[in-house]
Design a protein around this motif. Structure first.
Motif, PDB file in Angstrom:
ATOM      1  N   LYS A  26     -10.493 -12.402 -62.700  1.00 50.00           N
ATOM      2  CA  LYS A  26      -9.798 -13.653 -63.021  1.00 50.00           C
ATOM      3  C   LYS A  26      -9.547 -13.761 -64.527  1.00 50.00           C
ATOM      4  O   LYS A  26      -8.451 -14.116 -64.962  1.00 50.00           O
ATOM      5  CB  LYS A  26     -10.615 -14.849 -62.548  1.00 50.00           C
ATOM      6  CG  LYS A  26     -10.594 -15.062 -61.061  1.00 50.00           C
ATOM      7  CD  LYS A  26     -11.420 -16.297 -60.700  1.00 50.00           C
ATOM      8  CE  LYS A  26     -11.398 -16.583 -59.232  1.00 50.00           C
ATOM      9  NZ  LYS A  26     -12.214 -17.779 -58.902  1.00 50.00           N
ATOM     10  N   LEU A  29      -6.792 -11.195 -65.597  1.00 48.27           N
ATOM     11  CA  LEU A  29      -5.448 -11.622 -65.209  1.00 48.27           C
ATOM     12  C   LEU A  29      -4.972 -12.807 -66.033  1.00 48.27           C
ATOM     13  O   LEU A  29      -3.804 -12.858 -66.429  1.00 48.27           O
ATOM     14  CB  LEU A  29      -5.408 -11.958 -63.713  1.00 48.27           C
ATOM     15  CG  LEU A  29      -5.514 -10.779 -62.760  1.00 48.27           C
ATOM     16  CD1 LEU A  29      -5.664 -11.253 -61.323  1.00 48.27           C
ATOM     17  CD2 LEU A  29      -4.316  -9.860 -62.887  1.00 48.27           C
ATOM     18  N   PRO A  36      -4.539 -16.195 -61.578  1.00 45.75           N
ATOM     19  CA  PRO A  36      -5.181 -15.485 -60.473  1.00 45.75           C
ATOM     20  C   PRO A  36      -5.441 -16.395 -59.279  1.00 45.75           C
ATOM     21  O   PRO A  36      -5.878 -17.533 -59.427  1.00 45.75           O
ATOM     22  CB  PRO A  36      -6.506 -15.007 -61.079  1.00 45.75           C
ATOM     23  CG  PRO A  36      -6.756 -15.891 -62.241  1.00 45.75           C
ATOM     24  CD  PRO A  36      -5.419 -16.370 -62.719  1.00 45.75           C
TER      25      PRO A  36
END
Length: 72
Positions: A26, A29, A36
């Motif tokens: 997470k 990203l 995410p």
């Protein structure tokens, strides 16, 4: 700034054990300007429905889901 949603379908029977990896993904990203969205499937069932109902970008699966099922 509009972030592009990046959806991961994660098939894992022990998601608590993967919490650190999930949070790292997470964070990664988010740093790449993606939002995410991680969908956890703990049983390995209903995957086709999940993929029909969500715009899944990638599927991550546990090779050893249970004693009788695997992700292969």
């Amino acid at each position: 700034m509009n972030l592009q949603v990046f959806t991961i379908l994660w098939v894992e029977d022990k998601p608590k054990a993967m919490r650190g990896q999930i949070e790292s993904i997470k964070k990664f990203l988010s740093g790449k300007e993606f939002e995410p969205n991680i969908i956890i499937n703990e049983t390995g069932t209903g995957i086709q429905d999940t993929m029909k109902n969500n715009d899944v970008d990638i599927v991550v699966t546990d090779k050893n889901l249970t004693d009788s099922r695997n992700g292969m």
